[in-house]
Design a protein around this motif. Structure first.
Motif, PDB file in Angstrom:
ATOM      1  N   ASP A  24       0.875  -1.174   0.000  1.00 44.25           N
ATOM      2  CA  ASP A  24       0.000   0.000   0.000  1.00 44.25           C
ATOM      3  C   ASP A  24       0.913   1.224   0.000  1.00 44.25           C
ATOM      4  O   ASP A  24       1.712   1.406   0.924  1.00 44.25           O
ATOM      5  N   PRO A  25       0.835   2.085  -1.021  1.00 46.13           N
ATOM      6  CA  PRO A  25       1.758   3.224  -1.088  1.00 46.13           C
ATOM      7  C   PRO A  25       1.665   4.165   0.116  1.00 46.13           C
ATOM      8  O   PRO A  25       2.654   4.795   0.479  1.00 46.13           O
ATOM      9  N   VAL A  26       0.516   4.222   0.754  1.00 46.42           N
ATOM     10  CA  VAL A  26       0.373   5.066   1.947  1.00 46.42           C
ATOM     11  C   VAL A  26       1.252   4.512   3.068  1.00 46.42           C
ATOM     12  O   VAL A  26       1.956   5.258   3.750  1.00 46.42           O
ATOM     13  N   HIS A  27       1.241   3.190   3.250  1.00 46.16           N
ATOM     14  CA  HIS A  27       2.051   2.585   4.306  1.00 46.16           C
ATOM     15  C   HIS A  27       3.538   2.666   3.981  1.00 46.16           C
ATOM     16  O   HIS A  27       4.352   2.887   4.871  1.00 46.16           O
ATOM     17  N   TRP A  28       3.900   2.458   2.698  1.00 44.60           N
ATOM     18  CA  TRP A  28       5.316   2.547   2.333  1.00 44.60           C
ATOM     19  C   TRP A  28       5.827   3.966   2.606  1.00 44.60           C
ATOM     20  O   TRP A  28       6.906   4.144   3.169  1.00 44.60           O
ATOM     21  N   THR A  29       5.058   4.961   2.229  1.00 44.47           N
ATOM     22  CA  THR A  29       5.462   6.350   2.472  1.00 44.47           C
ATOM     23  C   THR A  29       5.576   6.616   3.972  1.00 44.47           C
ATOM     24  O   THR A  29       6.523   7.255   4.421  1.00 44.47           O
ATOM     25  N   ALA A  30       4.641   6.086   4.755  1.00 40.06           N
ATOM     26  CA  ALA A  30       4.650   6.295   6.206  1.00 40.06           C
ATOM     27  C   ALA A  30       5.820   5.601   6.892  1.00 40.06           C
ATOM     28  O   ALA A  30       6.197   5.988   8.000  1.00 40.06           O
ATOM     29  N   SER A  31       6.427   4.604   6.224  1.00 40.37           N
ATOM     30  CA  SER A  31       7.513   3.861   6.859  1.00 40.37           C
ATOM     31  C   SER A  31       8.762   4.705   7.087  1.00 40.37           C
ATOM     32  O   SER A  31       9.625   4.335   7.866  1.00 40.37           O
ATOM     33  N   ASN A  32       8.850   5.830   6.407  1.00 45.37           N
ATOM     34  CA  ASN A  32      10.003   6.717   6.567  1.00 45.37           C
ATOM     35  C   ASN A  32       9.570   8.132   6.168  1.00 45.37           C
ATOM     36  O   ASN A  32       9.981   8.646   5.135  1.00 45.37           O
ATOM     37  N   PRO A  33       8.704   8.755   6.968  1.00 43.99           N
ATOM     38  CA  PRO A  33       8.102  10.032   6.558  1.00 43.99           C
ATOM     39  C   PRO A  33       9.091  11.184   6.381  1.00 43.99           C
ATOM     40  O   PRO A  33       8.802  12.122   5.641  1.00 43.99           O
ATOM     41  N   GLU A  34      10.253  11.097   7.032  1.00 48.28           N
ATOM     42  CA  GLU A  34      11.244  12.168   6.850  1.00 48.28           C
ATOM     43  C   GLU A  34      11.912  12.079   5.479  1.00 48.28           C
ATOM     44  O   GLU A  34      12.417  13.081   4.974  1.00 48.28           O
ATOM     45  N   GLU A  35      11.912  10.889   4.869  1.00 52.75           N
ATOM     46  CA  GLU A  35      12.615  10.706   3.603  1.00 52.75           C
ATOM     47  C   GLU A  35      11.721  10.237   2.448  1.00 52.75           C
ATOM     48  O   GLU A  35      12.131  10.323   1.300  1.00 52.75           O
ATOM     49  N   HIS A  36      10.539   9.709   2.743  1.00 53.26           N
ATOM     50  CA  HIS A  36       9.593   9.333   1.687  1.00 53.26           C
ATOM     51  C   HIS A  36       8.568  10.454   1.543  1.00 53.26           C
ATOM     52  O   HIS A  36       7.924  10.824   2.509  1.00 53.26           O
ATOM     53  N   HIS A  37       8.425  10.942   0.326  1.00 57.59           N
ATOM     54  CA  HIS A  37       7.508  12.061   0.097  1.00 57.59           C
ATOM     55  C   HIS A  37       6.387  11.700  -0.864  1.00 57.59           C
ATOM     56  O   HIS A  37       5.767  12.574  -1.448  1.00 57.59           O
ATOM     57  N   GLY A  38       6.123  10.418  -1.036  1.00 51.09           N
ATOM     58  CA  GLY A  38       5.019   9.974  -1.875  1.00 51.09           C
ATOM     59  C   GLY A  38       5.435   8.852  -2.801  1.00 51.09           C
ATOM     60  O   GLY A  38       6.575   8.790  -3.255  1.00 51.09           O
ATOM     61  N   LEU A  39       4.490   7.957  -3.060  1.00 52.38           N
ATOM     62  CA  LEU A  39       4.711   6.808  -3.933  1.00 52.38           C
ATOM     63  C   LEU A  39       3.425   6.543  -4.692  1.00 52.38           C
ATOM     64  O   LEU A  39       2.342   6.536  -4.100  1.00 52.38           O
ATOM     65  N   GLU A  40       3.562   6.334  -5.983  1.00 53.04           N
ATOM     66  CA  GLU A  40       2.410   5.977  -6.818  1.00 53.04           C
ATOM     67  C   GLU A  40       2.823   4.876  -7.775  1.00 53.04           C
ATOM     68  O   GLU A  40       3.891   4.936  -8.377  1.00 53.04           O
ATOM     69  N   TYR A  41       1.955   3.861  -7.894  1.00 55.22           N
ATOM     70  CA  TYR A  41       2.146   2.810  -8.888  1.00 55.22           C
ATOM     71  C   TYR A  41       1.270   3.135 -10.085  1.00 55.22           C
ATOM     72  O   TYR A  41       0.153   3.629  -9.932  1.00 55.22           O
ATOM     73  N   ASP A  42       1.735   2.830 -11.265  1.00 52.18           N
ATOM     74  CA  ASP A  42       0.975   3.068 -12.484  1.00 52.18           C
ATOM     75  C   ASP A  42       0.102   1.848 -12.795  1.00 52.18           C
ATOM     76  O   ASP A  42       0.267   1.185 -13.817  1.00 52.18           O
ATOM     77  N   THR A  43      -0.789   1.538 -11.861  1.00 52.64           N
ATOM     78  CA  THR A  43      -1.707   0.417 -12.020  1.00 52.64           C
ATOM     79  C   THR A  43      -3.100   0.871 -11.589  1.00 52.64           C
ATOM     80  O   THR A  43      -3.229   1.805 -10.789  1.00 52.64           O
ATOM     81  N   PRO A  44      -4.145   0.216 -12.099  1.00 56.59           N
ATOM     82  CA  PRO A  44      -5.512   0.645 -11.742  1.00 56.59           C
ATOM     83  C   PRO A  44      -5.793   0.616 -10.240  1.00 56.59           C
ATOM     84  O   PRO A  44      -6.503   1.468  -9.724  1.00 56.59           O
ATOM     85  N   ASP A  45      -5.220  -0.356  -9.520  1.00 54.89           N
ATOM     86  CA  ASP A  45      -5.475  -0.460  -8.083  1.00 54.89           C
ATOM     87  C   ASP A  45      -4.367   0.164  -7.229  1.00 54.89           C
ATOM     88  O   ASP A  45      -4.385   0.045  -6.008  1.00 54.89           O
ATOM     89  N   ASN A  46      -3.399   0.844  -7.882  1.00 51.52           N
ATOM     90  CA  ASN A  46      -2.283   1.497  -7.198  1.00 51.52           C
ATOM     91  C   ASN A  46      -1.505   0.504  -6.334  1.00 51.52           C
ATOM     92  O   ASN A  46      -1.093   0.806  -5.227  1.00 51.52           O
TER      93      ASN A  46
END
Length: 177
Positions: A24-46
């Motif tokens: 889940d891109p929300v959880h991956w981004t939350a795993s390192n909020p100081e260094e992750h600033h967003g993640l998006e997959y180019d798929t219909p279900d992200n």
């Protein structure tokens, strides 16, 4: 000229549970909020799948990167191999350095839970500029240690999410004083 590192941790959960959570891109981004600033997959279900592309804004060793990648191989829920190019704008964007990067995420069942690992690499060009960039990254920025810290922080976050037990709220009683 590669810079590599690998972090691993054992999590008390099944590979399927971990996969569902970490992809889940929300959880991956939350795993390192100081260094992750967003993640998006180019798929219909992200969500990641073999051949899917992704975009992640992040920082590594204090350097902002715009990472564009692709999942080269996925064996759900055990392995995800990704590769891409990170664009590092230097001198306030006056110069952009492109560094090929990639990684392998593994979820392996053990007697103690699931061993989650993330092996990552950066491939600096084998020329004068690449050697200088690699030197700055590994020496001046302590990048190898920070690359490990960046990856390990993600894994520790996921372990804590699965293994933490939130204290229960006190239940109301029907007793009156």
């Amino acid at each position: 000229m590669y810079v590599t590192d690998k972090a691993e941790i054992v999590i008390d959960a099944s590979p399927e549970e971990i996969w569902e959570y970490v992809t889940d891109p929300v959880h991956w981004t939350a795993s390192n909020p100081e260094e992750h600033h967003g993640l998006e997959y180019d798929t219909p279900d992200n969500r990641p799948r073999e051949g899917a592309t992704f975009h992640q804004a992040e920082e590594v060793a204090g350097m902002y990167a715009d990472l564009h990648g692709r999942f080269q191989y996925i064996d759900h829920p055990h392995v995800a191999v990704w590769a891409g190019t990170a664009y590092y704008p230097l001198l306030r964007g006056l110069v952009t350095v492109r560094i090929p990067e990639g990684g392998t995420i593994r979820l392996e069942e053990t007697e103690d839970g699931t061993r989650m690992s993330h092996a990552v690499w950066m491939d600096f060009p084998n020329n004068r500029r690449g050697r200088a960039l690699k030197w700055v990254f590994t020496t001046a920025l302590n990048g190898k240690a920070k690359l490990y810290d960046h990856t390990n922080k993600e894994l520790v976050f996921f372990k804590e999410r699965f293994e933490s037990t939130a204290p229960e709220s006190p239940k109301p009683t029907d007793e009156s004083p």
